[in-house]
Design a protein around this motif. Structure first.
Motif, PDB file in Angstrom:
ATOM      1  N   LEU A   1       0.829  -1.198   0.000  1.00 14.15           N
ATOM      2  CA  LEU A   1       0.000   0.000   0.000  1.00 14.15           C
ATOM      3  C   LEU A   1       0.869   1.256   0.000  1.00 14.15           C
ATOM      4  CD1 LEU A   1      -2.874   1.188   0.227  1.00 14.15           C
ATOM      5  CD2 LEU A   1      -2.560   1.141   2.690  1.00 14.15           C
ATOM      6  N   LEU A   2       1.926   1.242   0.775  1.00 18.13           N
ATOM      7  CA  LEU A   2       2.826   2.385   0.849  1.00 18.13           C
ATOM      8  C   LEU A   2       3.566   2.611  -0.467  1.00 18.13           C
ATOM      9  CD1 LEU A   2       3.738   4.448   2.982  1.00 18.13           C
ATOM     10  CD2 LEU A   2       5.635   2.926   3.502  1.00 18.13           C
ATOM     11  N   SER A   3       3.841   1.553  -1.189  1.00 15.30           N
ATOM     12  CA  SER A   3       4.583   1.687  -2.447  1.00 15.30           C
ATOM     13  C   SER A   3       3.736   2.256  -3.576  1.00 15.30           C
ATOM     14  CB  SER A   3       5.165   0.344  -2.864  1.00 15.30           C
ATOM     15  OG  SER A   3       4.126  -0.532  -3.264  1.00 15.30           O
ATOM     16  N   THR A   4       2.427   2.350  -3.391  1.00 12.66           N
ATOM     17  CA  THR A   4       1.584   2.907  -4.447  1.00 12.66           C
ATOM     18  C   THR A   4       1.528   4.427  -4.406  1.00 12.66           C
ATOM     19  OG1 THR A   4      -0.414   2.733  -3.092  1.00 12.66           O
ATOM     20  CG2 THR A   4       0.122   0.859  -4.495  1.00 12.66           C
ATOM     21  N   VAL A   5       2.064   5.045  -3.374  1.00 12.42           N
ATOM     22  CA  VAL A   5       2.052   6.499  -3.250  1.00 12.42           C
ATOM     23  C   VAL A   5       3.359   7.057  -3.806  1.00 12.42           C
ATOM     24  CG1 VAL A   5       1.927   8.418  -1.636  1.00 12.42           C
ATOM     25  CG2 VAL A   5       0.620   6.346  -1.201  1.00 12.42           C
ATOM     26  N   GLY A   6       3.255   8.125  -4.589  1.00 11.15           N
ATOM     27  CA  GLY A   6       4.462   8.770  -5.093  1.00 11.15           C
ATOM     28  C   GLY A   6       4.368   9.078  -6.563  1.00 11.15           C
ATOM     29  N   ILE A   7       5.499   9.258  -7.188  1.00 10.94           N
ATOM     30  CA  ILE A   7       5.566   9.591  -8.601  1.00 10.94           C
ATOM     31  C   ILE A   7       5.971   8.344  -9.378  1.00 10.94           C
ATOM     32  CG2 ILE A   7       6.747  10.999 -10.323  1.00 10.94           C
ATOM     33  CD1 ILE A   7       7.072  13.138  -8.176  1.00 10.94           C
ATOM     34  N   ALA A   8       5.209   8.039 -10.420  1.00 10.35           N
ATOM     35  CA  ALA A   8       5.508   6.877 -11.254  1.00 10.35           C
ATOM     36  C   ALA A   8       6.806   7.109 -12.019  1.00 10.35           C
ATOM     37  CB  ALA A   8       4.360   6.617 -12.218  1.00 10.35           C
TER      38      ALA A   8
ATOM     39  N   GLY B   1       5.834   7.064 -16.275  1.00  9.08           N
ATOM     40  CA  GLY B   1       5.080   8.166 -16.837  1.00  9.08           C
ATOM     41  C   GLY B   1       5.300   9.501 -16.167  1.00  9.08           C
ATOM     42  N   GLY B   2       5.783   9.490 -14.948  1.00  7.67           N
ATOM     43  CA  GLY B   2       6.022  10.718 -14.215  1.00  7.67           C
ATOM     44  C   GLY B   2       4.774  11.315 -13.587  1.00  7.67           C
ATOM     45  N   ASP B   3       3.667  10.601 -13.615  1.00  8.46           N
ATOM     46  CA  ASP B   3       2.447  11.129 -13.020  1.00  8.46           C
ATOM     47  C   ASP B   3       2.372  10.765 -11.537  1.00  8.46           C
ATOM     48  OD1 ASP B   3       2.295   8.532 -14.010  1.00  8.46           O
ATOM     49  OD2 ASP B   3       0.121   8.505 -13.901  1.00  8.46           O
ATOM     50  N   SER B   4       1.639  11.579 -10.797  1.00  6.83           N
ATOM     51  CA  SER B   4       1.513  11.361  -9.352  1.00  6.83           C
ATOM     52  C   SER B   4       0.458  10.301  -9.075  1.00  6.83           C
ATOM     53  CB  SER B   4       1.120  12.657  -8.658  1.00  6.83           C
ATOM     54  OG  SER B   4       2.137  13.611  -8.825  1.00  6.83           O
ATOM     55  N   ARG B   5       0.746   9.457  -8.096  1.00  3.16           N
ATOM     56  CA  ARG B   5      -0.180   8.400  -7.715  1.00  3.16           C
ATOM     57  C   ARG B   5      -0.584   8.605  -6.257  1.00  3.16           C
ATOM     58  NH1 ARG B   5       3.723   3.542  -9.098  1.00  3.16           N
ATOM     59  NH2 ARG B   5       4.929   4.841  -7.718  1.00  3.16           N
ATOM     60  N   LEU B   6      -1.876   8.665  -6.013  1.00  3.46           N
ATOM     61  CA  LEU B   6      -2.450   8.756  -4.668  1.00  3.46           C
ATOM     62  C   LEU B   6      -1.825   9.876  -3.842  1.00  3.46           C
ATOM     63  CD1 LEU B   6      -2.719   4.985  -3.771  1.00  3.46           C
ATOM     64  CD2 LEU B   6      -4.518   6.463  -4.620  1.00  3.46           C
ATOM     65  N   ASP B   7      -1.695  11.053  -4.432  1.00  5.62           N
ATOM     66  CA  ASP B   7      -1.064  12.159  -3.713  1.00  5.62           C
ATOM     67  C   ASP B   7      -2.070  13.136  -3.120  1.00  5.62           C
ATOM     68  OD1 ASP B   7      -1.942  13.252  -6.049  1.00  5.62           O
ATOM     69  OD2 ASP B   7      -0.122  14.366  -6.467  1.00  5.62           O
ATOM     70  N   MET B   8      -3.353  12.925  -3.351  1.00  2.00           N
ATOM     71  CA  MET B   8      -4.435  13.735  -2.790  1.00  2.00           C
ATOM     72  C   MET B   8      -4.396  15.185  -3.275  1.00  2.00           C
ATOM     73  SD  MET B   8      -5.996  11.492  -1.012  1.00  2.00           S
ATOM     74  CE  MET B   8      -6.974  12.106   0.323  1.00  2.00           C
ATOM     75  N   ALA B   9      -3.702  15.487  -4.371  1.00  2.25           N
ATOM     76  CA  ALA B   9      -3.605  16.862  -4.860  1.00  2.25           C
ATOM     77  C   ALA B   9      -4.956  17.377  -5.337  1.00  2.25           C
ATOM     78  CB  ALA B   9      -2.583  16.954  -5.986  1.00  2.25           C
ATOM     79  N   GLY B  10      -5.750  16.520  -5.926  1.00  2.00           N
ATOM     80  CA  GLY B  10      -7.060  16.950  -6.392  1.00  2.00           C
ATOM     81  C   GLY B  10      -8.010  17.258  -5.258  1.00  2.00           C
ATOM     82  N   TYR B  11      -7.811  16.626  -4.117  1.00  4.83           N
ATOM     83  CA  TYR B  11      -8.701  16.833  -2.980  1.00  4.83           C
ATOM     84  C   TYR B  11      -8.341  18.076  -2.172  1.00  4.83           C
ATOM     85  CZ  TYR B  11     -10.171  12.146  -4.085  1.00  4.83           C
ATOM     86  OH  TYR B  11     -10.645  11.049  -4.732  1.00  4.83           O
TER      87      TYR B  11
END
Length: 72
Positions: free
Chosen positions: A43-50, A53-63
């Motif tokens: 679960l912890l490894s899914t957070v961060g920058i890919a 692709g360089g896109d953010s994963r589960l960073d809550m920026a939209g919220y």
């Protein structure tokens, strides 16, 4: 050995991850604690920058933009 590691691609990383999960499951076969820690690590490894692709994963920026609207 470093040259071999630099040639790793997505399929090799996938199988290394499967191997790691197999080791966790084997070593903690009688303990729920090891499996819980392994699941938390996934679960912890899914957070961060890919890396690909360089896109953010589960960073809550939209919220973050929605927070002012919660307390109107």
């Amino acid at each position: 050995m470093a040259d071999l590691a630099l040639n790793f691609g997505p399929p090799e990383f996938f199988w290394v991850a499967i191997f790691g999960l197999t080791v966790i499951a084997t070593l903690s076969s009688r303990s729920l604690k090891g499996l819980t820690v392994g699941a938390f690590g996934l679960l912890l490894s899914t957070v961060g920058i890919a890396l690909v692709g360089g896109d953010s994963r589960l960073d809550m920026a939209g919220y973050v933009a929605l927070i002012p609207w919660l307390f109107f």
